[in-house]
Scaffold this motif. Structure first.
Motif, PDB file in Angstrom:
ATOM      1  N   HIS A 257       2.771  -5.468  -1.877  1.00 16.99           N
ATOM      2  CA  HIS A 257       2.676  -4.338  -0.941  1.00 16.99           C
ATOM      3  C   HIS A 257       2.375  -3.031  -1.677  1.00 16.99           C
ATOM      4  CE1 HIS A 257       3.634  -6.657   2.528  1.00 16.99           C
ATOM      5  NE2 HIS A 257       4.900  -6.867   2.202  1.00 16.99           N
ATOM      6  N   VAL A 258       2.926  -2.848  -2.866  1.00 12.21           N
ATOM      7  CA  VAL A 258       2.607  -1.654  -3.664  1.00 12.21           C
ATOM      8  C   VAL A 258       1.106  -1.632  -3.942  1.00 12.21           C
ATOM      9  CG1 VAL A 258       2.903  -0.517  -5.908  1.00 12.21           C
ATOM     10  CG2 VAL A 258       4.906  -1.404  -4.687  1.00 12.21           C
ATOM     11  N   TYR A 259       0.540  -2.770  -4.348  1.00 10.34           N
ATOM     12  CA  TYR A 259      -0.902  -2.835  -4.603  1.00 10.34           C
ATOM     13  C   TYR A 259      -1.695  -2.506  -3.336  1.00 10.34           C
ATOM     14  CZ  TYR A 259       0.209  -5.415  -8.930  1.00 10.34           C
ATOM     15  OH  TYR A 259       0.684  -5.808 -10.146  1.00 10.34           O
ATOM     16  N   GLN A 260      -1.245  -3.042  -2.211  1.00 14.15           N
ATOM     17  CA  GLN A 260      -1.928  -2.781  -0.935  1.00 14.15           C
ATOM     18  C   GLN A 260      -1.906  -1.285  -0.614  1.00 14.15           C
ATOM     19  OE1 GLN A 260       0.388  -5.347   1.571  1.00 14.15           O
ATOM     20  NE2 GLN A 260      -0.695  -7.197   0.934  1.00 14.15           N
ATOM     21  N   TYR A 261      -0.750  -0.673  -0.797  1.00 10.02           N
ATOM     22  CA  TYR A 261      -0.632   0.772  -0.561  1.00 10.02           C
ATOM     23  C   TYR A 261      -1.548   1.550  -1.498  1.00 10.02           C
ATOM     24  CZ  TYR A 261       3.465   1.280   2.550  1.00 10.02           C
ATOM     25  OH  TYR A 261       4.326   1.300   3.618  1.00 10.02           O
ATOM     26  N   MET A 262      -1.584   1.147  -2.762  1.00 10.94           N
ATOM     27  CA  MET A 262      -2.381   1.888  -3.733  1.00 10.94           C
ATOM     28  C   MET A 262      -3.871   1.831  -3.393  1.00 10.94           C
ATOM     29  SD  MET A 262      -0.240   1.115  -7.230  1.00 10.94           S
ATOM     30  CE  MET A 262      -1.404   1.912  -8.308  1.00 10.94           C
TER      31      MET A 262
END
Length: 136
Positions: A88-93
């Motif tokens: 999810h962090v990657y998706q947000y980034m």
């Protein structure tokens, strides 16, 4: 990280509120996130807001069931909560301020949401965190 700063600010606000009630914060380089542990509210689990992961447990690196498993779509082995939330962090980034509207438009917290399916896929295999990536 600048692209998702509006989401990260929401996470920081939640984290600072939690601090007043016993939560603890720590930067975890492996997750590319500030991790707020021992969040005092909720039924358990974690929530990612930009580069902030808020969770109710003592350790983020714990096992959890996939969304598909919990929804009865099949039997799958447990995955790492840290890996799921890192997806999810990657998706947000990548999506920045578009993440939350897209996530909600795809069904929110739901086994059919491609964001959750891909986070589970990433936690299972270390690949495929992008929601519309082909399954291999």
């Amino acid at each position: 990280m600048c692209w998702t700063l509006p989401n990260t600010l929401l996470g920081l606000l939640a984290g600072f509120i939690g601090l007043a009630f016993g939560a603890r914060m720590r930067w975890q380089r492996s997750e590319l996130a500030l991790v707020v542990r021992r969040w005092p509210w909720g039924a358990g689990g974690a929530l990612t807001l930009g580069n902030v992961i808020v969770h109710t447990g003592e350790r983020l690196d714990t096992s959890c069931l996939t969304y598909a498993h919990r929804a009865g779509h099949g039997i799958e082995p447990p995955v790492s909560l840290a890996d799921h939330e890192r997806a999810h962090v990657y998706q947000y980034m990548l999506l920045g301020p578009l993440f939350l509207p897209l996530y909600l438009a795809c069904g929110g917290v739901n086994a059919r949401n491609p964001f959750e399916r891909s986070a589970d896929r990433y936690a299972q295999s270390g690949r495929g965190w992008w929601p519309w990536a082909g399954r291999r």
